[in-house]
Design a protein around this motif. Sequence first.
Motif, PDB file in Angstrom:
ATOM      1  N   THR A  53       0.828  -1.202   0.000  1.00  0.00           N
ATOM      2  CA  THR A  53       0.000   0.000   0.000  1.00  0.00           C
ATOM      3  C   THR A  53       0.866   1.258   0.000  1.00  0.00           C
ATOM      4  N   ASP A  54       2.173   1.059   0.152  1.00  0.00           N
ATOM      5  CA  ASP A  54       3.063   2.216   0.172  1.00  0.00           C
ATOM      6  C   ASP A  54       4.254   2.049  -0.760  1.00  0.00           C
ATOM      7  N   GLY A  55       4.196   1.027  -1.611  1.00  0.00           N
ATOM      8  CA  GLY A  55       5.270   0.807  -2.565  1.00  0.00           C
ATOM      9  C   GLY A  55       6.467   0.081  -1.996  1.00  0.00           C
ATOM     10  N   ASN A  56       6.369  -0.363  -0.748  1.00  0.00           N
ATOM     11  CA  ASN A  56       7.534  -0.993  -0.124  1.00  0.00           C
ATOM     12  C   ASN A  56       7.167  -2.299   0.573  1.00  0.00           C
ATOM     13  N   LEU A  57       6.417  -2.211   1.669  1.00  0.00           N
ATOM     14  CA  LEU A  57       6.060  -3.413   2.420  1.00  0.00           C
ATOM     15  C   LEU A  57       4.731  -3.973   1.944  1.00  0.00           C
ATOM     16  N   PRO A  58       4.577  -5.303   1.919  1.00  0.00           N
ATOM     17  CA  PRO A  58       3.258  -5.859   1.619  1.00  0.00           C
ATOM     18  C   PRO A  58       2.303  -5.544   2.755  1.00  0.00           C
ATOM     19  N   SER A  59       1.026  -5.446   2.447  1.00  0.00           N
ATOM     20  CA  SER A  59       0.040  -5.144   3.489  1.00  0.00           C
ATOM     21  C   SER A  59      -0.316  -6.406   4.257  1.00  0.00           C
ATOM     22  N   VAL A  60      -0.437  -6.287   5.568  1.00  0.00           N
ATOM     23  CA  VAL A  60      -0.825  -7.405   6.436  1.00  0.00           C
ATOM     24  C   VAL A  60      -2.100  -6.991   7.160  1.00  0.00           C
ATOM     25  N   THR A  61      -3.216  -7.648   6.818  1.00  0.00           N
ATOM     26  CA  THR A  61      -4.504  -7.257   7.373  1.00  0.00           C
ATOM     27  C   THR A  61      -5.126  -8.413   8.147  1.00  0.00           C
ATOM     28  N   PRO A  62      -5.371  -8.236   9.470  1.00  0.00           N
ATOM     29  CA  PRO A  62      -6.055  -9.282  10.238  1.00  0.00           C
ATOM     30  C   PRO A  62      -7.561  -9.198  10.001  1.00  0.00           C
ATOM     31  N   ASN A  63      -8.164 -10.303   9.631  1.00  0.00           N
ATOM     32  CA  ASN A  63      -9.608 -10.347   9.405  1.00  0.00           C
ATOM     33  C   ASN A  63     -10.237 -11.399  10.318  1.00  0.00           C
ATOM     34  N   ALA A  64     -11.120 -10.942  11.193  1.00  0.00           N
ATOM     35  CA  ALA A  64     -11.819 -11.883  12.072  1.00  0.00           C
ATOM     36  C   ALA A  64     -12.908 -12.588  11.274  1.00  0.00           C
ATOM     37  N   TYR A  65     -13.086 -13.881  11.528  1.00  0.00           N
ATOM     38  CA  TYR A  65     -14.185 -14.603  10.895  1.00  0.00           C
ATOM     39  C   TYR A  65     -15.086 -15.156  11.995  1.00  0.00           C
ATOM     40  N   SER A  66     -16.383 -15.214  11.735  1.00  0.00           N
ATOM     41  CA  SER A  66     -17.345 -15.552  12.788  1.00  0.00           C
ATOM     42  C   SER A  66     -18.427 -16.486  12.280  1.00  0.00           C
ATOM     43  N   SER A  67     -19.187 -17.033  13.226  1.00  0.00           N
ATOM     44  CA  SER A  67     -20.350 -17.872  12.935  1.00  0.00           C
ATOM     45  C   SER A  67     -21.429 -17.528  13.959  1.00  0.00           C
ATOM     46  N   TYR A  68     -22.681 -17.779  13.597  1.00  0.00           N
ATOM     47  CA  TYR A  68     -23.770 -17.560  14.548  1.00  0.00           C
ATOM     48  C   TYR A  68     -23.801 -18.721  15.548  1.00  0.00           C
ATOM     49  N   SER A  69     -24.158 -18.387  16.786  1.00  0.00           N
ATOM     50  CA  SER A  69     -24.131 -19.392  17.858  1.00  0.00           C
ATOM     51  C   SER A  69     -25.031 -20.583  17.546  1.00  0.00           C
ATOM     52  N   SER A  70     -26.204 -20.342  16.948  1.00  0.00           N
ATOM     53  CA  SER A  70     -27.098 -21.458  16.635  1.00  0.00           C
ATOM     54  C   SER A  70     -26.458 -22.414  15.635  1.00  0.00           C
ATOM     55  N   THR A  71     -25.685 -21.857  14.698  1.00  0.00           N
ATOM     56  CA  THR A  71     -24.995 -22.689  13.701  1.00  0.00           C
ATOM     57  C   THR A  71     -23.895 -23.513  14.362  1.00  0.00           C
ATOM     58  N   ILE A  72     -23.162 -22.888  15.278  1.00  0.00           N
ATOM     59  CA  ILE A  72     -22.084 -23.596  15.981  1.00  0.00           C
ATOM     60  C   ILE A  72     -22.655 -24.768  16.767  1.00  0.00           C
ATOM     61  N   ILE A  73     -23.763 -24.494  17.470  1.00  0.00           N
ATOM     62  CA  ILE A  73     -24.374 -25.546  18.302  1.00  0.00           C
ATOM     63  C   ILE A  73     -24.914 -26.672  17.436  1.00  0.00           C
ATOM     64  N   ALA A  74     -25.610 -26.304  16.347  1.00  0.00           N
ATOM     65  CA  ALA A  74     -26.232 -27.328  15.490  1.00  0.00           C
ATOM     66  C   ALA A  74     -25.215 -28.182  14.762  1.00  0.00           C
ATOM     67  N   SER A  75     -24.040 -27.598  14.466  1.00  0.00           N
ATOM     68  CA  SER A  75     -23.033 -28.336  13.699  1.00  0.00           C
ATOM     69  C   SER A  75     -22.041 -29.091  14.580  1.00  0.00           C
ATOM     70  N   TRP A  76     -22.180 -28.949  15.894  1.00  0.00           N
ATOM     71  CA  TRP A  76     -21.213 -29.602  16.784  1.00  0.00           C
ATOM     72  C   TRP A  76     -21.361 -31.121  16.732  1.00  0.00           C
ATOM     73  N   ALA A  77     -20.232 -31.800  16.794  1.00  0.00           N
ATOM     74  CA  ALA A  77     -20.197 -33.263  16.896  1.00  0.00           C
ATOM     75  C   ALA A  77     -18.995 -33.626  17.751  1.00  0.00           C
ATOM     76  N   PRO A  78     -19.095 -34.711  18.500  1.00  0.00           N
ATOM     77  CA  PRO A  78     -17.960 -35.078  19.358  1.00  0.00           C
ATOM     78  C   PRO A  78     -16.736 -35.436  18.533  1.00  0.00           C
ATOM     79  N   ALA A  79     -15.583 -35.104  19.067  1.00  0.00           N
ATOM     80  CA  ALA A  79     -14.337 -35.439  18.374  1.00  0.00           C
ATOM     81  C   ALA A  79     -14.107 -36.939  18.417  1.00  0.00           C
ATOM     82  N   ALA A  80     -13.347 -37.423  17.437  1.00  0.00           N
ATOM     83  CA  ALA A  80     -13.050 -38.854  17.383  1.00  0.00           C
ATOM     84  C   ALA A  80     -12.261 -39.296  18.609  1.00  0.00           C
ATOM     85  N   THR A  81     -11.573 -38.330  19.236  1.00  0.00           N
ATOM     86  CA  THR A  81     -10.749 -38.646  20.403  1.00  0.00           C
ATOM     87  C   THR A  81     -11.497 -38.456  21.724  1.00  0.00           C
ATOM     88  N   ALA A  82     -12.797 -38.167  21.652  1.00  0.00           N
ATOM     89  CA  ALA A  82     -13.578 -37.961  22.877  1.00  0.00           C
ATOM     90  C   ALA A  82     -13.571 -39.245  23.709  1.00  0.00           C
TER      91      ALA A  82
END
Length: 369
Positions: A53-82
């Motif tokens: 963005t300044d002709g010298n260093l590459p840009s490093v941008t942190p982007n948070a990613y999220s999910s809705y709580s209902s989706t997290i709960i509905a998609s949960w499954a026990p781990a194989a190592t449970a």
Amino acid sequence: MFAIESTSSAAELVAKIVAIAKVNAEIVASIEDHSKQNREVVRGVRFNIGPSTDGNLPSVTPNAYSSYSSTIIASWAPAATAPAFEKGAELNLFNDNIDYSVRSYEDVKRLSNTVHIVAQKYDFLDEKKSPPMLRKFLTNLEIIQTLLGDIQGRLTDYSDPMVEEIVKTDADLREKWAAHVNRIQTFNKTMLAALGPVSLDLATWKTPQPTTTISADGRTLTKTTVRHEAVSVAGIIGSTCSTEMLLRYQPLAGSHGWLLIGVHNNAPNASQGSYEDPGCWGFVVSVRAAINYIAHTHQGGKQVVSNVDTRSDGGAIIKATVDLASSTLTLSEAGQPGWTTSMQLPVSPENKWRFHFNLCAAGFVLNEA
């Protein structure tokens, strides 16, 4: 989570069973509340590495990613190592026939609710009942708590001090780098200004025509016959020569005014027909009245048709600029109607670019605005 000691009495084990069952019920209630609110939960941070963005260093941008709580709960499954649940006929003490199969959160919730009810029955159990059986039941309660804790943990916003440190470090580094680059650019501008205006290098003039003259200061080239000649500016661009060059276009009267303005990375060895040299890159300028005109450039010795009309008028001011950071050559005509066009230059390990001309039917005066 309680520690299960082999020396614990039946009464102590029953107390632990009742306590853990209560905690599990509270965790289920918390998860249910998350499901009803259905808020966005930050799951993590990805760092995107983008162009500078300044002709010298590459840009490093942190982007948070999220999910809705209902989706997290509905998609949960026990781990194989449970951990696996304890099983056995002795656990069916009250004939409740508990189903310990778990594939989703709904199974864990069902199991927690069922075991909570059974745990309350243990409170009235004769203390002489088998401690080994109580330990198995307590183990299953702890496994349920582990599974519920995994779900609850996924409903908590991601937080990592290292991410914040990376962002801060990147900002600090970028600020320091910008200051460093600014110091270098200021120094370069000062040094280049001390070099004075650009001038032609007579040693690169191929092949001088008797009717073509170059002024003593190397700024003015006067041409009176239509024939190709090549000449370069003295100094390496960005090192011993400015990265910008101005010239006044002077086509021969009644001619097409053909003039290549560009750069050459092997100027001392340029040929008279340098537009065919592999090291030559530039734009061809002609007069506006040129017949059968086709806008074109020469790139690495090859003619390439252009979509920008680079015709001009006698006396027009034309500016050539080389951006070494992005390896681009830009040519622009001042005034009206005016035009601007750019081309990508090849990247070479060692910068040998010099401003270069191939003249067929035009001369010019350098450093004029």
